[in-house]
Design a protein around this motif. Structure first.
Motif, PDB file in Angstrom:
ATOM      1  N   GLU A  18      -0.473   4.825   6.439  1.00 19.66           N
ATOM      2  CA  GLU A  18      -1.740   5.662   5.086  1.00 19.66           C
ATOM      3  C   GLU A  18      -3.010   5.033   5.480  1.00 19.66           C
ATOM      4  OE1 GLU A  18      -3.254   8.388   2.383  1.00 19.66           O
ATOM      5  OE2 GLU A  18      -1.591   8.352   3.704  1.00 19.66           O
ATOM      6  N   VAL A  19      -2.567   3.361   6.229  1.00 25.07           N
ATOM      7  CA  VAL A  19      -3.877   2.706   6.250  1.00 25.07           C
ATOM      8  C   VAL A  19      -4.846   3.252   7.228  1.00 25.07           C
ATOM      9  CG1 VAL A  19      -4.114   0.456   7.149  1.00 25.07           C
ATOM     10  CG2 VAL A  19      -3.211   0.440   5.186  1.00 25.07           C
ATOM     11  N   TRP A  46       1.075  -0.819   0.179  1.00 27.02           N
ATOM     12  CA  TRP A  46      -0.019  -0.173   0.058  1.00 27.02           C
ATOM     13  C   TRP A  46       0.743   1.510   0.229  1.00 27.02           C
ATOM     14  CZ3 TRP A  46      -4.592   0.122  -2.025  1.00 27.02           C
ATOM     15  CH2 TRP A  46      -5.068   1.142  -1.851  1.00 27.02           C
ATOM     16  N   GLY A  47       2.124   1.123   0.720  1.00 31.20           N
ATOM     17  CA  GLY A  47       2.413   2.437   0.376  1.00 31.20           C
ATOM     18  C   GLY A  47       3.121   2.205  -0.957  1.00 31.20           C
ATOM     19  N   GLU A  48       4.199   1.670  -1.006  1.00 32.25           N
ATOM     20  CA  GLU A  48       4.601   1.417  -2.991  1.00 32.25           C
ATOM     21  C   GLU A  48       3.576   1.886  -3.861  1.00 32.25           C
ATOM     22  OE1 GLU A  48       7.668   1.146  -3.584  1.00 32.25           O
ATOM     23  OE2 GLU A  48       8.822   0.142  -2.477  1.00 32.25           O
ATOM     24  N   TYR A  49       2.116   1.791  -3.841  1.00 32.54           N
ATOM     25  CA  TYR A  49       1.019   2.142  -4.466  1.00 32.54           C
ATOM     26  C   TYR A  49       0.680   3.368  -4.666  1.00 32.54           C
ATOM     27  CZ  TYR A  49      -3.548   1.432  -6.243  1.00 32.54           C
ATOM     28  OH  TYR A  49      -5.042   2.100  -7.470  1.00 32.54           O
ATOM     29  N   ARG A  50       0.342   4.256  -2.973  1.00 33.42           N
ATOM     30  CA  ARG A  50       0.190   4.770  -2.702  1.00 33.42           C
ATOM     31  C   ARG A  50       1.609   6.240  -3.273  1.00 33.42           C
ATOM     32  NH1 ARG A  50      -2.678   8.147  -3.042  1.00 33.42           N
ATOM     33  NH2 ARG A  50      -2.956   9.506  -0.607  1.00 33.42           N
ATOM     34  N   PHE A  51       2.490   5.918  -3.327  1.00 31.31           N
ATOM     35  CA  PHE A  51       3.982   6.727  -3.046  1.00 31.31           C
ATOM     36  C   PHE A  51       4.747   6.499  -3.812  1.00 31.31           C
ATOM     37  CE2 PHE A  51       1.558   7.380   1.120  1.00 31.31           C
ATOM     38  CZ  PHE A  51       1.006   8.130   1.007  1.00 31.31           C
ATOM     39  N   GLY A  52       5.047   5.179  -3.619  1.00 28.04           N
ATOM     40  CA  GLY A  52       6.221   4.553  -4.489  1.00 28.04           C
ATOM     41  C   GLY A  52       6.623   3.356  -5.968  1.00 28.04           C
ATOM     42  N   GLU A 106      11.684   1.807   4.507  1.00 30.59           N
ATOM     43  CA  GLU A 106      10.036   2.663   5.548  1.00 30.59           C
ATOM     44  C   GLU A 106       8.494   2.247   4.519  1.00 30.59           C
ATOM     45  OE1 GLU A 106      11.269   6.282   4.914  1.00 30.59           O
ATOM     46  OE2 GLU A 106      12.961   6.213   6.591  1.00 30.59           O
ATOM     47  N   ALA A 107       8.691   1.601   3.758  1.00 27.43           N
ATOM     48  CA  ALA A 107       7.466   1.352   3.039  1.00 27.43           C
ATOM     49  C   ALA A 107       6.463   0.665   3.640  1.00 27.43           C
ATOM     50  CB  ALA A 107       7.478  -0.308   1.823  1.00 27.43           C
ATOM     51  N   ALA A 108       6.590  -0.141   4.562  1.00 22.42           N
ATOM     52  CA  ALA A 108       5.663  -0.773   5.326  1.00 22.42           C
ATOM     53  C   ALA A 108       5.063   0.012   6.688  1.00 22.42           C
ATOM     54  CB  ALA A 108       5.982  -2.291   6.421  1.00 22.42           C
ATOM     55  N   ILE A 109       6.515   0.612   7.372  1.00 14.41           N
ATOM     56  CA  ILE A 109       5.580   2.375   8.425  1.00 14.41           C
ATOM     57  C   ILE A 109       4.496   2.853   7.636  1.00 14.41           C
ATOM     58  CG2 ILE A 109       7.749   1.933   9.778  1.00 14.41           C
ATOM     59  CD1 ILE A 109       8.864   4.075   8.681  1.00 14.41           C
ATOM     60  N   ILE A 110       5.304   3.552   6.184  1.00 17.51           N
ATOM     61  CA  ILE A 110       4.274   4.571   5.306  1.00 17.51           C
ATOM     62  C   ILE A 110       2.830   4.041   5.114  1.00 17.51           C
ATOM     63  CG2 ILE A 110       4.715   5.731   3.428  1.00 17.51           C
ATOM     64  CD1 ILE A 110       7.721   5.998   3.714  1.00 17.51           C
ATOM     65  N   GLY A 111       2.993   2.699   4.840  1.00 17.95           N
ATOM     66  CA  GLY A 111       1.967   2.267   3.975  1.00 17.95           C
ATOM     67  C   GLY A 111       0.574   2.389   5.477  1.00 17.95           C
ATOM     68  N   ALA A 112       1.334   1.462   6.678  1.00 15.37           N
ATOM     69  CA  ALA A 112       0.402   1.311   7.582  1.00 15.37           C
ATOM     70  C   ALA A 112       0.043   3.030   8.373  1.00 15.37           C
ATOM     71  CB  ALA A 112       1.552   0.699   8.916  1.00 15.37           C
TER      72      ALA A 112
END
Length: 319
Positions: free
Chosen positions: A309-310, A112-118, A301-307
């Motif tokens: 954003e969730v 989700w982090g990669e989808y929204r921002f990466g 940082e993908a998981a923390i950014i995604g979490a």
């Protein structure tokens, strides 16, 4: 402006927590070891989130967990490297933090982090393969997270690829992650040395002096330095990654595959070769579109950014 939120990657070794803004930028973060008991873990999370929320005005917390999360994302059912079992973590931690808390599987948070921002931005049907100690995976279908009927899909790392192959911590043998992971890099190096003990390379000499020195990180470092044994290990890893990507593409027919996780930092050593094996192994090669295969843009940082954003999106929707 949308509110600041905190994302926490609850890993088996470390807790990585960050305050993240609406554009996916990390503006403050803390790291600490992961305690081994549930009470100590929850206390460590409370300390970390309390410290960050004392420095920033945050509205919610997202926890990315390496384990089975219930479909409603409130309960951690099982996590092999964490002490929670059938634990109502969202409620417990919300009471401790005084903030809304939302759970997510760590690979789902990363995609989700990669989808929204990466790297997955603009993709519709996307698979993320997180290669670290093992393999984690996540799937977007038409831009929506696919979780399966009980919330644990897709467990791609535990698809058997070698009958009666290497034993896996899941209880099966021959799982894909046993041939394509940081752990697999070390295991393959040890097997190659056992098959030909006469090899004389930096890596073989280190292994003779201290077998425990052979780790996935050491293998990739030796490969970067031109060690021929390490290069052979990376070639084997590339082949298994390419074969696995073809399997994933046959299952889901994605338009994009993102390679993430700790091993992804060494992608220049293996990703081009893996793409070639993938293209050659795909069913109907030459008569279908190949999925793009990209490395992560957000890194660890993908998981923390995604979490984060969730949590922000759940708060906005009133869930």
């Amino acid at each position: 402006m949308r509110p600041l939120t905190i994302g926490v990657d609850v890993g088996g070794t470390n807790l990585l927590a960050a305050v993240v803004d609406e554009s996916g930028q990390v503006i403050d973060q803390l790291r600490s070891p992961t305690p081994s008991s549930a009470p100590a873990l929850e206390q460590a999370l409370e300390r970390t989130v309390t410290e960050l929320s004392s420095r920033h005005d945050v509205a919610a917390v997202g926890l990315a967990v390496a384990g089975f999360v219930s479909r409603d994302r409130t309960v951690v059912r099982f996590a092999p490297h964490l002490p929670w079992r059938e634990a109502p973590v969202a409620r417990r931690m919300s009471e401790r933090f005084g903030l809304p808390v939302f759970l997510e599987h760590d690979a789902n948070a990363a995609i989700w982090g990669e989808y929204r921002f990466g790297a997955a931005s603009g993709g519709e049907n996307v698979v993320l393969i997180a290669i670290g100690t093992g393999i984690g995976a996540a799937l977007l279908v038409d831009g929506r997270m696919y979780r399966g009927s009980s919330g644990v899909a897709p467990e791609l790392g535990h698809l058997p690829v070698v009958p009666d192959g290497r034993p896996c911590a899941c209880g099966k043998r021959g799982c894909w992650e046993r041939y394509c992971s940081g752990t697999a890099l070390a295991d393959t190096a040890i097997e190659m040395l056992a098959a030909d003990p006469s090899q004389s390379t930096v890596l073989s000499r280190e292994a003779s002096a201290d077998p425990g020195s052979i780790t996935g990180r050491r293998v990739t470092a030796a490969a970067q330095d031109g060690d021929p044994l390490a290069a052979a290990v990376l070639a084997d890893f590339s082949r298994w990654l390419g074969l696995g990507l073809a399997m994933v593409a046959d299952l889901f027919d994605p338009d994009l595959i993102v390679i993430a996780g700790g091993v992804a930092g060494s992608a220049p050593l293996f990703l081009d070769d893996a793409r070639e094996v993938y293209a050659q192994s795909l069913t109907g090669d030459g008569h279908r579109q190949l999925a793009r295969v990209r490395g992560t843009q957000l890194g660890e940082e993908a998981a923390i950014i995604g979490a984060a954003e969730v949590a922000r999106e759940a708060l906005a929707s009133g869930r």
